[in-house]
Structures are given as structure tokens and as C-alpha cells.
Design a protein around this motif. Sequence first.
Motif, short mmCIF file in Angstrom:
data_model
loop_
_atom_site.label_atom_id
_atom_site.label_comp_id
_atom_site.label_asym_id
_atom_site.label_seq_id
_atom_site.Cartn_x
_atom_site.Cartn_y
_atom_site.Cartn_z
N MET A 74 0.83 -1.20 0.00
CA MET A 74 0.00 0.00 0.00
C MET A 74 0.87 1.25 0.00
O MET A 74 0.63 2.19 -0.76
CB MET A 74 -0.94 0.00 1.21
CG MET A 74 -1.90 1.17 1.25
SD MET A 74 -3.14 1.07 -0.07
CE MET A 74 -4.18 2.45 0.35
N VAL A 75 1.89 1.26 0.84
CA VAL A 75 2.79 2.41 0.92
C VAL A 75 3.46 2.65 -0.44
O VAL A 75 3.48 3.78 -0.94
CB VAL A 75 3.84 2.22 2.04
CG1 VAL A 75 4.91 3.32 1.97
CG2 VAL A 75 3.17 2.21 3.40
N GLU A 76 3.99 1.60 -1.04
CA GLU A 76 4.65 1.73 -2.35
C GLU A 76 3.70 2.24 -3.42
O GLU A 76 4.05 3.12 -4.21
CB GLU A 76 5.24 0.39 -2.79
CG GLU A 76 6.50 0.02 -2.05
CD GLU A 76 7.05 -1.34 -2.47
OE1 GLU A 76 6.61 -1.89 -3.51
OE2 GLU A 76 7.93 -1.85 -1.77
N ALA A 77 2.48 1.70 -3.45
CA ALA A 77 1.50 2.12 -4.46
C ALA A 77 1.11 3.58 -4.28
O ALA A 77 1.05 4.34 -5.26
CB ALA A 77 0.27 1.22 -4.40
N VAL A 78 0.85 4.01 -3.05
CA VAL A 78 0.46 5.40 -2.78
C VAL A 78 1.61 6.34 -3.12
O VAL A 78 1.41 7.36 -3.79
CB VAL A 78 0.01 5.57 -1.31
CG1 VAL A 78 -0.08 7.03 -0.94
CG2 VAL A 78 -1.32 4.86 -1.09
N GLU A 79 2.82 5.99 -2.70
CA GLU A 79 3.97 6.84 -2.98
C GLU A 79 4.22 6.97 -4.48
O GLU A 79 4.52 8.05 -4.99
CB GLU A 79 5.22 6.33 -2.27
CG GLU A 79 5.16 6.53 -0.76
CD GLU A 79 6.37 5.98 -0.02
OE1 GLU A 79 7.18 5.23 -0.63
OE2 GLU A 79 6.50 6.29 1.17
N LYS A 80 4.08 5.87 -5.20
CA LYS A 80 4.32 5.87 -6.65
C LYS A 80 3.34 6.81 -7.37
O LYS A 80 3.73 7.59 -8.23
CB LYS A 80 4.18 4.45 -7.21
CG LYS A 80 4.37 4.35 -8.69
CD LYS A 80 4.18 2.91 -9.17
CE LYS A 80 4.20 2.86 -10.67
NZ LYS A 80 3.78 1.55 -11.17
N VAL A 81 2.07 6.73 -7.03
CA VAL A 81 1.06 7.51 -7.74
C VAL A 81 0.98 8.95 -7.25
O VAL A 81 0.92 9.88 -8.05
CB VAL A 81 -0.33 6.85 -7.62
CG1 VAL A 81 -1.42 7.74 -8.22
CG2 VAL A 81 -0.33 5.49 -8.30
N PHE A 82 0.99 9.14 -5.95
CA PHE A 82 0.69 10.47 -5.41
C PHE A 82 1.92 11.30 -5.03
O PHE A 82 1.80 12.52 -4.91
CB PHE A 82 -0.22 10.34 -4.17
CG PHE A 82 -1.57 9.81 -4.49
CD1 PHE A 82 -2.56 10.63 -5.03
CD2 PHE A 82 -1.88 8.47 -4.28
CE1 PHE A 82 -3.82 10.15 -5.33
CE2 PHE A 82 -3.15 7.97 -4.57
CZ PHE A 82 -4.10 8.81 -5.10
N LEU A 83 3.08 10.67 -4.85
CA LEU A 83 4.22 11.41 -4.33
C LEU A 83 5.44 11.43 -5.25
O LEU A 83 6.23 12.37 -5.19
CB LEU A 83 4.61 10.86 -2.96
CG LEU A 83 3.50 10.93 -1.91
CD1 LEU A 83 3.87 10.12 -0.69
CD2 LEU A 83 3.21 12.37 -1.55
N HIS A 84 5.63 10.43 -6.06
CA HIS A 84 6.85 10.33 -6.88
C HIS A 84 6.52 10.30 -8.36
O HIS A 84 6.76 9.32 -9.05
CB HIS A 84 7.66 9.08 -6.51
CG HIS A 84 8.01 9.00 -5.07
ND1 HIS A 84 8.84 9.92 -4.46
CD2 HIS A 84 7.63 8.15 -4.09
CE1 HIS A 84 8.96 9.61 -3.18
NE2 HIS A 84 8.23 8.54 -2.93
N GLN A 85 5.97 11.36 -8.83
CA GLN A 85 5.55 11.38 -10.25
C GLN A 85 6.67 11.83 -11.14
O GLN A 85 7.30 12.76 -11.05
CB GLN A 85 4.35 12.27 -10.42
CG GLN A 85 3.18 11.75 -9.65
CD GLN A 85 1.97 12.63 -9.84
OE1 GLN A 85 1.89 13.42 -10.77
NE2 GLN A 85 1.01 12.50 -8.97
#
Length: 124
Positions: A113-124
Motif C-alpha cells: 500500500m505504501v509503495e503504491a500510494v507513494e508511486k502515484v501520489f508522491l513520486h511522479q
Amino acid sequence: MRKTIHFTKAVWNEEELGLLSEHPVALSTVKASGQIIVDSDQKAFVYLAEENDEFIYLYIHESVWTELQTAMEKGASLFAIGADARLQLSNWSEELSYLINNIEGNGNYGEEMVEAVEKVFLHQ
């Protein structure tokens, strides 16, 4: 039994983002609560709604997160689209922003969950 509706597709209508469920659903008697929780096991944000004094869990799956990010950037309204009505999801952006900030780097939500959220919302 918990009533759930799963939203896996998103469509734009000018400055509004609409969420579409896997199957047609009735939303005319559903009310928005303005709250979002997380289901890490399903990798989904869950908007809480109410119908006849019972919660309905509106699952917003990873397949629409990119569109959610765009909607946040644009300040767009978010709607759940049903067969009989559209439900405006009030307070969604504030709730989602809070959760994203809380999830970042927080192993309590589970690594996936952390990886998915970071990938989409934080590391664009």
C-alpha cells in the motif's frame, strides 16, 4: 453484512471526475459522509457513505488513483456515478491528502500500500 461498491474506472466531464463501479448500482438514497479510510489489503481508499443509517463502503481502487491525483491538482469535484443518480463525494480531497501524508513511509499500512500510494501520489 457490509455493503460495498467497487469503483475501478474514472471518466472526466469538464472539471469533474466521475467514478464508475464494476456493476450498475443505485445511489439515489445514498448520502456522502465526507470521510475516507484505507483498506490496505485491497489496496484501496474507501469513501464512507450512508444509506438508511448504515454505512456503505465505496472502494476507490488503484486503477483510478492517477485520475484522483489529477483531480486533486485541478481542484475538481468527485462523483460516484450510479444507475439512478450521481453522488458528490464531499471533502474527498482534504481527506485523501491527509491519508496520503499519513501513509508516506508508514509501514503500518503494509509495504504494498505504501509503495503504491507513494508511486502515484508522491513520486511522479
